[in-house]
Design a protein around this motif. Structure first.
Motif, short mmCIF file in Angstrom:
data_model
loop_
_atom_site.label_atom_id
_atom_site.label_comp_id
_atom_site.label_asym_id
_atom_site.label_seq_id
_atom_site.Cartn_x
_atom_site.Cartn_y
_atom_site.Cartn_z
N LYS A 156 10.82 -0.11 2.14
CA LYS A 156 9.92 1.08 2.72
C LYS A 156 10.74 2.25 2.74
O LYS A 156 10.14 3.27 2.50
N LEU B 181 10.52 3.69 -0.74
CA LEU B 181 9.23 4.53 -1.09
C LEU B 181 9.23 5.89 -0.20
O LEU B 181 8.48 6.89 -0.94
N ARG B 182 9.82 5.86 0.96
CA ARG B 182 9.93 7.18 1.45
C ARG B 182 10.64 8.22 0.74
O ARG B 182 10.48 9.39 0.54
N ASP C 171 8.65 9.66 -1.88
CA ASP C 171 7.82 10.92 -1.29
C ASP C 171 8.58 12.27 -1.52
O ASP C 171 8.08 13.37 -1.64
N LEU D 161 1.06 -2.59 2.97
CA LEU D 161 0.63 -0.88 2.66
C LEU D 161 -1.04 -1.11 2.48
O LEU D 161 -1.41 -2.22 2.11
N ASP D 162 -1.68 0.05 2.86
CA ASP D 162 -3.14 -0.05 2.42
C ASP D 162 -3.32 0.02 1.02
O ASP D 162 -2.53 0.54 0.27
N LYS E 164 -4.67 2.11 -0.95
CA LYS E 164 -4.31 3.66 -1.61
C LYS E 164 -2.93 3.57 -1.70
O LYS E 164 -2.41 4.28 -2.71
N GLN E 165 -1.99 3.26 -0.80
CA GLN E 165 -0.50 3.52 -1.01
C GLN E 165 -0.08 2.52 -2.04
O GLN E 165 0.85 3.11 -2.89
N LYS E 166 -0.60 1.61 -2.15
CA LYS E 166 -0.32 0.63 -3.30
C LYS E 166 -0.54 1.03 -4.78
O LYS E 166 0.13 0.96 -5.59
N LYS F 218 -0.95 4.29 -5.15
CA LYS F 218 0.06 5.38 -5.20
C LYS F 218 1.52 4.99 -6.04
O LYS F 218 1.93 5.66 -6.93
N TYR F 219 2.00 3.95 -5.38
CA TYR F 219 3.32 3.65 -5.89
C TYR F 219 3.41 2.71 -6.92
O TYR F 219 4.65 2.36 -7.44
#
Length: 323
Positions: free
Chosen positions: A247, A250-251, A254, A292-293, A295-297, A299-300
């Motif tokens: 996590k 992933l931060r 960003d 993760l939702d 959309k996040q999956k 995105k990454y």
């Protein structure tokens, strides 16, 4: 003297009285208030001196401008209290905050750090509250691992905490850097044997347009990015924190996007940033098994497939520059 309250002061003339009054109006009285005038070019120094003349609890340090870390370090060096806390000169503290939290510390003398609630962007439409269930965690390894699991790195501010003064015996804030608390707070947590999460009081963080955190320079964001990568690497080496380290990674991604969006970003700077995470990745199956939702999956997914450099380039295309 139980508590030393350190307030770095620089170009906060419009907000300084609010800050100081919120401290002087506290019902807790066994404290010293150290105002560190960091060479402020406005009337801040005179305001500090006036309060020192009116109240013997107030001490003033006038120094050459050296930045927030330098001002905090000067305050730490002058502090005489058993405990230390910080307040930024454009923020404030809710009534009763020190009374209730110092009572907790007096009842729990083994506590090294106490963290209390924050009202972020106070009096702003985007205001939000960071609160805690009253809880005490002991054991050096337990304290750090628990802090990571509760995502303490998302609120590793210097200010909404009260520290045992000897926590700073060998630690100082890095001068010449910003987002310095993202480096020092994890170090303090890692050296802490007992932490107390308090549900009492509030730190009022105001959205000051002229504040450091609202300046989007590449160098500023790079310090934040570098410190978060270092935290990821530390956590990735601890088997119990493997899930949490992903996590944090992933931060980091960003933050890498934000670096590319800085108006003063250049090829050399982004190459240096990419180099810090070039060896770090997450496989696609691990990503899709994370909490993760969708959309996040999605995105990454480019990060999992192609790595940090291509991911950050793709997601920064067409996005507004940070000024």
């Amino acid at each position: 003297m139980k508590l030393s309250i350190i307030v770095p002061v620089y170009k906060v003339r419009r907000h300084l009285q609010r800050c100081i009054e919120s401290i002087l109006q506290q019902t807790y009285t066994d404290y010293e208030l150290i105002l560190v005038d960091d060479g402020s070019p406005d009337s801040c120094g005179a305001i500090c001196d006036r309060y020192a003349q009116e109240c013997d609890k107030v001490k003033v340090i006038h120094k050459k401008n050296g930045g927030l870390s330098s001002a905090r370090n000067a305050g730490i060096a002058a502090a005489r209290g058993e405990y230390i806390t910080f307040v930024d000169g454009d923020d404030a503290v809710a009534s009763g905050t020190y009374y209730y939290n110092m009572r907790i510390l007096q009842s729990n003398p083994d506590v090294d750090i106490l963290e209390y609630p924050v009202h972020k962007y106070y009096e702003s439409p985007r205001g939000q509250v960071v609160s805690f269930k009253s809880e005490k965690i002991s054991g050096n390894e337990n304290v750090f691992n628990d802090w990571i699991k509760r995502e303490g790195y998302e609120h590793c501010y210097a200010w909404n905490k009260i520290y045992r003064a000897d926590m700073f015996m060998f630690i100082r804030y890095p001068e010449g850097e910003v987002f310095e608390d993202t480096l020092i707070t994890p170090m303090l947590i890692a050296g802490c044997n007992t932490i107390y999460y308090s549900d009492a009081g509030f730190y009022y963080y105001y959205d000051n347009e002229g504040g450091i955190c609202n300046k989007h320079s590449f160098n500023s964001y790079f310090f934040l990015f570098r410190n978060l990568v270092a935290l990821y690497e530390r956590c990735a080496a601890i088997p119990e924190l493997k899930q949490q380290s992903n996590k944090i990674l992933l931060r980091c991604m960003d933050n890498l996007i934000d670096l590319r969006r800085c108006a003063d970003c250049d090829k050399k700077g982004i190459a240096e940033a990419n180099a810090l995470v070039s060896k770090h990745n997450i496989d696609i199956s691990t990503l899709y098994n994370m909490e993760l939702d969708i959309k996040q999956k999605i995105k990454y997914t480019p990060f999992a497939l192609f790595g940090a450099r291509i991911f950050s380039w793709l997601l920064s295309i067409g996005r507004k520059k940070l000024n």
